[in-house]
Scaffold this active site. Structure first.
Site, PDB file in Angstrom:
ATOM      1  N   TRP A 189      34.833 -39.418  88.344  1.00  0.00           N
ATOM      2  CA  TRP A 189      34.190 -40.570  88.983  1.00  0.00           C
ATOM      3  C   TRP A 189      35.134 -41.130  90.044  1.00  0.00           C
ATOM      4  CZ3 TRP A 189      35.896 -45.764  88.890  1.00  0.00           C
ATOM      5  CH2 TRP A 189      35.083 -46.627  89.659  1.00  0.00           C
ATOM      6  N   GLU A 230      29.995 -37.934  88.167  1.00  0.00           N
ATOM      7  CA  GLU A 230      29.328 -39.214  87.881  1.00  0.00           C
ATOM      8  C   GLU A 230      28.972 -39.972  89.151  1.00  0.00           C
ATOM      9  OE1 GLU A 230      31.748 -41.966  85.627  1.00  0.00           O
ATOM     10  OE2 GLU A 230      30.003 -43.132  84.971  1.00  0.00           O
ATOM     11  N   LYS A 232      26.995 -43.413  91.109  1.00  0.00           N
ATOM     12  CA  LYS A 232      26.920 -44.864  90.901  1.00  0.00           C
ATOM     13  C   LYS A 232      26.153 -45.503  92.037  1.00  0.00           C
ATOM     14  CE  LYS A 232      29.939 -48.682  89.621  1.00  0.00           C
ATOM     15  NZ  LYS A 232      31.216 -49.028  89.023  1.00  0.00           N
ATOM     16  N   ASP A 266      25.507 -42.488  83.831  1.00  0.00           N
ATOM     17  CA  ASP A 266      25.999 -43.709  83.180  1.00  0.00           C
ATOM     18  C   ASP A 266      24.880 -44.732  83.305  1.00  0.00           C
ATOM     19  OD1 ASP A 266      27.130 -46.392  83.070  1.00  0.00           O
ATOM     20  OD2 ASP A 266      29.121 -45.487  83.165  1.00  0.00           O
ATOM     21  N   HIS A 269      24.733 -47.515  85.969  1.00  0.00           N
ATOM     22  CA  HIS A 269      24.942 -47.132  87.364  1.00  0.00           C
ATOM     23  C   HIS A 269      23.692 -47.001  88.214  1.00  0.00           C
ATOM     24  CE1 HIS A 269      29.289 -45.449  86.907  1.00  0.00           C
ATOM     25  NE2 HIS A 269      29.136 -46.634  86.374  1.00  0.00           N
ATOM     26  N   HIS A 293      27.217 -41.353  79.869  1.00  0.00           N
ATOM     27  CA  HIS A 293      28.094 -42.492  79.627  1.00  0.00           C
ATOM     28  C   HIS A 293      27.215 -43.602  79.087  1.00  0.00           C
ATOM     29  CE1 HIS A 293      32.041 -41.846  82.054  1.00  0.00           C
ATOM     30  NE2 HIS A 293      31.884 -40.980  81.080  1.00  0.00           N
ATOM     31  N   ASP A 301      26.848 -53.389  86.646  1.00  0.00           N
ATOM     32  CA  ASP A 301      27.581 -52.446  85.810  1.00  0.00           C
ATOM     33  C   ASP A 301      28.660 -53.191  85.023  1.00  0.00           C
ATOM     34  OD1 ASP A 301      28.487 -49.939  84.883  1.00  0.00           O
ATOM     35  OD2 ASP A 301      29.951 -49.792  86.499  1.00  0.00           O
ATOM     36  N   ASP A 303      29.422 -53.198  81.911  1.00  0.00           N
ATOM     37  CA  ASP A 303      30.068 -52.478  80.809  1.00  0.00           C
ATOM     38  C   ASP A 303      30.216 -53.308  79.547  1.00  0.00           C
ATOM     39  OD1 ASP A 303      30.726 -49.640  81.595  1.00  0.00           O
ATOM     40  OD2 ASP A 303      31.497 -50.692  83.345  1.00  0.00           O
ATOM     41  N   ASP A 333      31.188 -45.586  77.286  1.00  0.00           N
ATOM     42  CA  ASP A 333      31.967 -46.118  78.406  1.00  0.00           C
ATOM     43  C   ASP A 333      31.658 -47.605  78.577  1.00  0.00           C
ATOM     44  OD1 ASP A 333      33.434 -46.552  80.693  1.00  0.00           O
ATOM     45  OD2 ASP A 333      31.983 -45.610  82.041  1.00  0.00           O
TER      46      ASP A 333
HETATM   47  C1  RNT Z   1      32.905 -46.610  86.553  1.00  0.00           C
HETATM   48  C2  RNT Z   1      32.503 -45.413  85.764  1.00  0.00           C
HETATM   49  C3  RNT Z   1      33.637 -44.695  85.089  1.00  0.00           C
HETATM   50  C4  RNT Z   1      34.655 -45.611  84.437  1.00  0.00           C
HETATM   51  C5  RNT Z   1      35.661 -44.925  83.550  1.00  0.00           C
HETATM   52  C6  RNT Z   1      36.792 -45.814  83.209  1.00  0.00           C
HETATM   53  O1  RNT Z   1      31.842 -47.329  87.007  1.00  0.00           O
HETATM   54  O2  RNT Z   1      31.549 -45.760  84.835  1.00  0.00           O
HETATM   55  O3  RNT Z   1      33.117 -43.785  84.186  1.00  0.00           O
HETATM   56  O4  RNT Z   1      34.023 -46.609  83.700  1.00  0.00           O
HETATM   57  O5  RNT Z   1      36.059 -43.750  84.117  1.00  0.00           O
HETATM   58 ZN    ZN Z   2      30.942 -44.285  83.428  1.00  0.00          ZN
END
Ligand code: RNT
Ligand code: ZN
Length: 425
Positions: A189, A230, A232, A266, A269, A293, A301, A303, A333
């Site tokens: 990523w 990955e 986003k 993810d 994203h 993810h 995002d 998290d 993640d």
């Molecule tokens: C960031 C991505 C990525 C990170 C990790 C730490 O938006 O989701 O995967 O969260 O690599």
């Molecule tokens: Zn991620």
């Protein structure tokens, strides 16, 4: 651990009877859930700080941990101790997922010079616990990771530096696979993007493609490594443009047409009305595998810790109904620094596995048949009925069988650990 609050076995027997009426085999669902690996991200334990020896460890790349809950792991030893504590309450097969910035060396090692042996403490930890070890290049939190980009940077010195980092990471991944006996899943990523929409949006993407090509070409002898790419939609500070957009990453994976290069989805994203659950069948039409993810996005995002919410459940329903659960690499993640970090892992990873179980305990074949026959009324009736089916009784039984704590039994244990270990840091 404290005694269960109810007769878990009795609950399981009742649930088994309930599910048998619909032809659902509870024990085989438990077996699948138990054997499906989840890659546990180490970075929840220290807010993505890492263990490089350097002054400035601030997080960049448009991602953020918010909160300042006490007791964060200060080094690799503490991080592994915390992971071990969390694992006491997480049932099922686990792999450990680390980033390149979780290196443990005596001095600072530049990112393009990292070597397999710098991660031997993680390798030993994984081997001792019979777990696989996954890896991630760290294309952020570094002086050469700026708004000029990394793998897409126009400055050739910077771009090639990050290419060398990617190459080093694939070699380390191969070492992990060899040492642990499990394939190593690597996720690429990059935070590259722009606050404003660029005048030339194509060139950075062409350079990112070139960089990935160079990384894979230079390491084409590497075996037992799977590479997720990955995408986003945006990051903080790069709101208008992300070089590695969904179209770019999906295009790269499909065009590469190599078994080891797969898409990483993810679920934080995408635009809020887009869902990963709805993308999976499109991906699997053209690809044999995917890396997930699993996270929880609140408005962006963010998290947050994975919740047992509609989208988490829908993702696993899709995978189970397509028969693709065993083709999917499931990784978590998220990073929440506002609560006990061990509890964050336990809640989020238990929820991920719980969603898997809920998806397996559904009359999926029956619903497919109804759909095929055009009986959309019955399809909806079944779908809705199973939202309140007693899968929690099966979950409790599974947790008891695996000795990972029924219900909230884990909470007092984690609180005890906070008092005895975390509060003394
Ligand atoms: C960031 C991505 C990525 C990170 C990790 C730490 O938006 O989701 O995967 O969260 O690599
Ligand atoms: Zn991620």
């Amino acid at each position: 651990m404290v005694k269960p609050m109810y007769d878990v076995k009795k609950g399981y027997e009742l649930a088994k009877e309930f599910y048998a009426r619909y032809g659902i085999d509870v024990d085989s669902a438990i077996k699948t859930v138990d054997e499906t690996p989840i890659s546990m991200h180490c970075w929840q334990g220290d807010d993505v700080g890492g263990t490089e020896i350097k002054e400035d460890k601030s997080l960049t790349g448009g991602i953020q941990t918010t909160g300042n809950y006490p007791g964060k792991a200060q080094n690799g030893e503490q991080l592994r101790q915390d992971i071990s504590e969390a694992l006491k309450y997480i049932p099922g097969k686990i792999k450990i997922n680390i980033h390149a910035n979780y290196i443990e060396a005596d001095t600072y090692i530049e990112r393009d010079s990292i070597k397999p042996e710098h991660y031997d403490k993680w390798v030993d930890f994984a081997v001792e616990n019979g777990m696989g070890l996954d890896f991630n290049p760290t294309y952020f939190a570094h002086p050469l990771s700026t708004d000029k980009g990394t793998l897409s940077c126009a400055d050739e010195n910077i771009r090639s530096f990050w290419v060398r980092h990617g190459i080093a990471c694939r070699r380390i991944g191969e070492y992990f696979a060899k040492k642990t006996g499990f394939p190593c899943v690597i996720n690429h990523w990059t935070p590259d993007g722009d606050k404003e929409f660029p005048v030339d949006a194509l060139s950075p993407r062409m350079r990112l493609k070139k960089s990935y090509d160079e990384i894979f070409e230079a390491t084409k002898d590497v075996e037992n490594v799977i590479d997720g790419i990955e995408s986003k939609v945006f990051g903080i500070g790069a709101e208008s443009y992300t070089v590695g957009s969904h179209e770019f990453c999906m295009g790269y994976v499909m065009k590469a047409n190599k078994d080891h290069i797969i898409a990483t989805l993810d679920n934080g994203h995408y635009h809020p009305t887009e869902t990963v659950s709805n993308k999976l069948s499109g991906i699997f039409t053209f690809s044999d595998s995917v890396l997930l993810h699993v996270t929880r996005a609140i408005r962006w995002d963010s998290d947050h810790v994975v919740g047992l919410e509609d989208e988490t459940k829908a993702i696993f329903e899709e995978l189970v109904r397509m028969g693709k659960l065993d083709k999917t690499y499931v990784a978590t993640d998220f990073f929440d620094a506002s609560i006990n970090r061990i509890a964050a892992w336990v809640i989020g990873i238990r929820n991920t596995r719980k969603a898997m179980l809920a998806a397996l305990l559904q009359p999926n074949d029956k619903m497919k048949q109804l759909e095929l026959e055009g009986d959309v009324t019955a399809r909806l009736a079944y779908k809705e009925e199973f939202k309140a089916a007693p899968f929690a009784l099966v979950w409790d039984y599974y947790c008891e069988q695996t000795n990972k704590g029924v219900g909230l039994q884990w909470l007092s244990e984690v609180q005890k650990y906070e008092k005895e270990v975390l509060s003394k840091r």
